[in-house]
Design a protein around this motif. Structure first.
Motif, PDB file in Angstrom:
ATOM      1  N   LEU A   1      16.447 -12.971  -0.834  1.00 39.02           N
ATOM      2  CA  LEU A   1      15.937 -13.446  -2.119  1.00 39.02           C
ATOM      3  C   LEU A   1      14.758 -12.598  -2.571  1.00 39.02           C
ATOM      4  O   LEU A   1      13.946 -12.149  -1.758  1.00 39.02           O
ATOM      5  N   TYR A   2      14.665 -12.411  -3.872  1.00 43.50           N
ATOM      6  CA  TYR A   2      13.581 -11.601  -4.432  1.00 43.50           C
ATOM      7  C   TYR A   2      12.216 -12.164  -4.038  1.00 43.50           C
ATOM      8  O   TYR A   2      11.331 -11.425  -3.599  1.00 43.50           O
ATOM      9  N   CYS A   3      12.056 -13.475  -4.180  1.00 44.64           N
ATOM     10  CA  CYS A   3      10.750 -14.077  -3.881  1.00 44.64           C
ATOM     11  C   CYS A   3      10.417 -13.927  -2.401  1.00 44.64           C
ATOM     12  O   CYS A   3       9.240 -13.752  -2.044  1.00 44.64           O
ATOM     13  N   THR A   4      11.436 -13.970  -1.541  1.00 40.06           N
ATOM     14  CA  THR A   4      11.204 -13.805  -0.108  1.00 40.06           C
ATOM     15  C   THR A   4      10.705 -12.404   0.201  1.00 40.06           C
ATOM     16  O   THR A   4       9.720 -12.225   0.930  1.00 40.06           O
ATOM     17  N   ALA A   5      11.378 -11.397  -0.370  1.00 38.37           N
ATOM     18  CA  ALA A   5      10.964 -10.012  -0.131  1.00 38.37           C
ATOM     19  C   ALA A   5       9.578  -9.752  -0.713  1.00 38.37           C
ATOM     20  O   ALA A   5       8.757  -9.056  -0.100  1.00 38.37           O
ATOM     21  N   LEU A   6       9.311 -10.309  -1.881  1.00 37.39           N
ATOM     22  CA  LEU A   6       8.006 -10.113  -2.507  1.00 37.39           C
ATOM     23  C   LEU A   6       6.894 -10.692  -1.638  1.00 37.39           C
ATOM     24  O   LEU A   6       5.856 -10.044  -1.411  1.00 37.39           O
ATOM     25  N   LYS A   7       7.104 -11.894  -1.110  1.00 36.55           N
ATOM     26  CA  LYS A   7       6.097 -12.516  -0.252  1.00 36.55           C
ATOM     27  C   LYS A   7       5.916 -11.736   1.046  1.00 36.55           C
ATOM     28  O   LYS A   7       4.792 -11.581   1.539  1.00 36.55           O
ATOM     29  N   ARG A   8       7.024 -11.245   1.612  1.00 35.07           N
ATOM     30  CA  ARG A   8       6.932 -10.451   2.835  1.00 35.07           C
ATOM     31  C   ARG A   8       6.107  -9.192   2.599  1.00 35.07           C
ATOM     32  O   ARG A   8       5.273  -8.814   3.427  1.00 35.07           O
ATOM     33  N   ARG A   9       6.352  -8.534   1.473  1.00 38.58           N
ATOM     34  CA  ARG A   9       5.601  -7.318   1.172  1.00 38.58           C
ATOM     35  C   ARG A   9       4.130  -7.629   0.941  1.00 38.58           C
ATOM     36  O   ARG A   9       3.255  -6.895   1.408  1.00 38.58           O
ATOM     37  N   GLN A  10       3.862  -8.707   0.237  1.00 33.52           N
ATOM     38  CA  GLN A  10       2.473  -9.075  -0.008  1.00 33.52           C
ATOM     39  C   GLN A  10       1.734  -9.380   1.292  1.00 33.52           C
ATOM     40  O   GLN A  10       0.591  -8.941   1.493  1.00 33.52           O
ATOM     41  N   ARG A  11       2.392 -10.122   2.199  1.00 29.44           N
ATOM     42  CA  ARG A  11       1.751 -10.440   3.477  1.00 29.44           C
ATOM     43  C   ARG A  11       1.532  -9.188   4.313  1.00 29.44           C
ATOM     44  O   ARG A  11       0.476  -9.015   4.929  1.00 29.44           O
ATOM     45  N   ALA A  12       2.536  -8.309   4.328  1.00 32.04           N
ATOM     46  CA  ALA A  12       2.408  -7.080   5.114  1.00 32.04           C
ATOM     47  C   ALA A  12       1.295  -6.199   4.563  1.00 32.04           C
ATOM     48  O   ALA A  12       0.491  -5.636   5.326  1.00 32.04           O
ATOM     49  N   GLU A  13       1.208  -6.078   3.256  1.00 32.07           N
ATOM     50  CA  GLU A  13       0.172  -5.234   2.664  1.00 32.07           C
ATOM     51  C   GLU A  13      -1.204  -5.858   2.851  1.00 32.07           C
ATOM     52  O   GLU A  13      -2.210  -5.133   2.993  1.00 32.07           O
ATOM     53  N   ALA A  14      -1.269  -7.187   2.880  1.00 34.20           N
ATOM     54  CA  ALA A  14      -2.556  -7.837   3.169  1.00 34.20           C
ATOM     55  C   ALA A  14      -3.010  -7.514   4.594  1.00 34.20           C
ATOM     56  O   ALA A  14      -4.187  -7.264   4.847  1.00 34.20           O
ATOM     57  N   ARG A  15      -2.057  -7.514   5.535  1.00 31.52           N
ATOM     58  CA  ARG A  15      -2.411  -7.166   6.920  1.00 31.52           C
ATOM     59  C   ARG A  15      -2.815  -5.703   7.031  1.00 31.52           C
ATOM     60  O   ARG A  15      -3.757  -5.368   7.770  1.00 31.52           O
ATOM     61  N   LEU A  16      -2.122  -4.827   6.303  1.00 30.89           N
ATOM     62  CA  LEU A  16      -2.503  -3.407   6.293  1.00 30.89           C
ATOM     63  C   LEU A  16      -3.903  -3.228   5.715  1.00 30.89           C
ATOM     64  O   LEU A  16      -4.726  -2.470   6.257  1.00 30.89           O
ATOM     65  N   ARG A  17      -4.158  -3.924   4.620  1.00 22.52           N
ATOM     66  CA  ARG A  17      -5.469  -3.817   3.970  1.00 22.52           C
ATOM     67  C   ARG A  17      -6.577  -4.252   4.917  1.00 22.52           C
ATOM     68  O   ARG A  17      -7.611  -3.581   5.056  1.00 22.52           O
ATOM     69  N   GLN A  18      -6.373  -5.373   5.611  1.00 23.62           N
ATOM     70  CA  GLN A  18      -7.386  -5.857   6.533  1.00 23.62           C
ATOM     71  C   GLN A  18      -7.565  -4.897   7.705  1.00 23.62           C
ATOM     72  O   GLN A  18      -8.705  -4.654   8.163  1.00 23.62           O
ATOM     73  N   ALA A  19      -6.462  -4.332   8.181  1.00 24.65           N
ATOM     74  CA  ALA A  19      -6.546  -3.370   9.288  1.00 24.65           C
ATOM     75  C   ALA A  19      -7.326  -2.129   8.870  1.00 24.65           C
ATOM     76  O   ALA A  19      -8.107  -1.569   9.659  1.00 24.65           O
ATOM     77  N   LEU A  20      -7.113  -1.675   7.634  1.00 22.84           N
ATOM     78  CA  LEU A  20      -7.850  -0.520   7.136  1.00 22.84           C
ATOM     79  C   LEU A  20      -9.340  -0.843   7.029  1.00 22.84           C
ATOM     80  O   LEU A  20     -10.199  -0.027   7.392  1.00 22.84           O
ATOM     81  N   LEU A  21      -9.657  -2.037   6.521  1.00 19.02           N
ATOM     82  CA  LEU A  21     -11.060  -2.437   6.407  1.00 19.02           C
ATOM     83  C   LEU A  21     -11.729  -2.551   7.764  1.00 19.02           C
ATOM     84  O   LEU A  21     -12.910  -2.217   7.932  1.00 19.02           O
ATOM     85  N   ASN A  22     -10.953  -2.989   8.774  1.00 16.85           N
ATOM     86  CA  ASN A  22     -11.494  -3.139  10.138  1.00 16.85           C
ATOM     87  C   ASN A  22     -11.546  -1.821  10.905  1.00 16.85           C
ATOM     88  O   ASN A  22     -12.080  -1.783  12.018  1.00 16.85           O
ATOM     89  N   GLY A  23     -10.933  -0.784  10.343  1.00 21.04           N
ATOM     90  CA  GLY A  23     -10.885   0.486  11.053  1.00 21.04           C
ATOM     91  C   GLY A  23      -9.820   0.549  12.132  1.00 21.04           C
ATOM     92  O   GLY A  23      -9.827   1.459  12.976  1.00 21.04           O
ATOM     93  N   ASP A  24      -8.870  -0.409  12.120  1.00 24.23           N
ATOM     94  CA  ASP A  24      -7.856  -0.444  13.177  1.00 24.23           C
ATOM     95  C   ASP A  24      -6.864   0.702  13.081  1.00 24.23           C
ATOM     96  O   ASP A  24      -6.180   1.001  14.062  1.00 24.23           O
ATOM     97  N   LEU A  25      -6.754   1.315  11.919  1.00 19.27           N
ATOM     98  CA  LEU A  25      -5.783   2.380  11.724  1.00 19.27           C
ATOM     99  C   LEU A  25      -6.435   3.756  11.645  1.00 19.27           C
ATOM    100  O   LEU A  25      -5.831   4.713  11.176  1.00 19.27           O
ATOM    101  N   SER A  26      -7.654   3.854  12.113  1.00 19.04           N
ATOM    102  CA  SER A  26      -8.384   5.123  11.976  1.00 19.04           C
ATOM    103  C   SER A  26      -8.002   6.140  13.038  1.00 19.04           C
ATOM    104  O   SER A  26      -8.241   7.325  12.884  1.00 19.04           O
ATOM    105  N   GLY A  27      -7.375   5.687  14.132  1.00 20.20           N
ATOM    106  CA  GLY A  27      -7.016   6.611  15.205  1.00 20.20           C
ATOM    107  C   GLY A  27      -5.754   7.362  14.886  1.00 20.20           C
ATOM    108  O   GLY A  27      -5.030   7.068  13.944  1.00 20.20           O
ATOM    109  N   ASN A  28      -5.464   8.389  15.667  1.00 27.63           N
ATOM    110  CA  ASN A  28      -4.259   9.173  15.491  1.00 27.63           C
ATOM    111  C   ASN A  28      -3.118   8.526  16.259  1.00 27.63           C
ATOM    112  O   ASN A  28      -3.290   8.143  17.399  1.00 27.63           O
ATOM    113  N   PRO A  29      -1.916   8.433  15.677  1.00 24.35           N
ATOM    114  CA  PRO A  29      -0.787   7.871  16.375  1.00 24.35           C
ATOM    115  C   PRO A  29      -0.367   8.759  17.516  1.00 24.35           C
ATOM    116  O   PRO A  29      -0.485   9.948  17.489  1.00 24.35           O
ATOM    117  N   GLY A  30       0.259   8.108  18.539  1.00 26.90           N
ATOM    118  CA  GLY A  30       0.787   8.871  19.663  1.00 26.90           C
ATOM    119  C   GLY A  30      -0.309   9.349  20.533  1.00 26.90           C
ATOM    120  O   GLY A  30      -0.128  10.277  21.304  1.00 26.90           O
TER     121      GLY A  30
END
Length: 254
Positions: free
Chosen positions: A225-254
């Motif tokens: 459903l469109y609303c389901t995908a939209l909510k999933r994307r919003q939640r995922a981007e909120a988690r990404l945003r918080q991780a960026l603010l916390n510096g959790d994604l500042s390291g290099n992968p691998g």
């Protein structure tokens, strides 16, 4: 007996691009009474209960009705066959991954100042290397192959083009993520590796934000459903945003 590439030299023009050559070679390999096939009965996962030629398999994998479970199981099998037998199975893996590889190439042409033929050859080489590195236990193996290929290509150009790997950016309103060109896929892969978002959420963001697939088209292809995908994307981007603010994604992968 199936025709080999030496039997039809005119079919493999030296002027063709690497990915075109791989697809032509795959078509040659599929000719004859016994083309490469997977055992649908043994593999299961919703495949027809018979030998399924790989060109037919490619059509099945791209159909919107094909489930995530089927795609994942088939790609685990293809990875294993390509690693074990190489040769024709490696060509088959490249040909079946061609839609994904072409998307990567289109993206790279916007950020890398490299001749198209050279870029295609590099993407194919990185993809074949990724086939050897992929873990069969991974979920969403094709997505992971895509990310491994992207990592390898971007890393090979990072010294000449450090702007390809900028720091993640957040819009001034503090809510909407901007995905920097050349970096966003690295960001998503790192987030999946750290468990910040799921691989499904990364694919949703990648396809609808980075590849600009309309969300309603994504929903039709995935049967959600469109609303389901939209909510999933919003939640995922909120988690990404918080991780960026916390510096959790500042390291290099691998």
């Amino acid at each position: 007996m199936a025709a080999g590439p030496d039997d039809c030299p005119s079919a493999l023009s030296a002027q063709a691009r690497p990915l075109d050559l791989a697809e032509r070679l795959f078509r040659l390999l599929m000719e004859g009474p016994q083309p490469l096939a997977v055992d649908g009965t043994a593999l299961g996962s919703g495949l027809p209960a018979r030998p399924v030629p790989l060109d037919e398999l490619g059509v099945l994998l791209l159909h919107p009705s094909c489930s995530r479970t089927t795609r994942d199981e088939v790609w685990r099998h293809l990875i294993e066959q390509a690693r074990t037998h190489r040769g024709a199975w490696m060509v088959a893996a490249v040909a079946l991954a061609a839609p994904m590889l072409r998307r990567l190439i289109r993206t790279f042409t916007e950020t890398l100042y490299v001749e198209r033929e050279e870029l295609e050859a590099e993407v194919l080489a990185c993809f074949m290397e990724a086939l050897g590195r992929a873990e069969l236990s991974w979920s969403h193996p094709l997505l992971r192959l895509s990310r491994l290929t992207q990592f390898a290509v971007l890393r090979s150009h990072a010294i000449q083009r450090p702007d390809l790997l900028p720091e993640p950016d957040i819009d001034g309103d503090g809510r909407t993520l901007r995905y920097p060109a050349g970096h966003a896929d690295l960001l998503l892969t790192r987030a999946v590796e750290l468990g910040i978002i799921s691989a499904d959420a990364a694919e949703l963001i990648s396809m609808t934000r980075l590849d600009h697939l309309p969300l309603n088209a994504y929903c039709r292809a995935r049967g959600v459903l469109y609303c389901t995908a939209l909510k999933r994307r919003q939640r995922a981007e909120a988690r990404l945003r918080q991780a960026l603010l916390n510096g959790d994604l500042s390291g290099n992968p691998g």
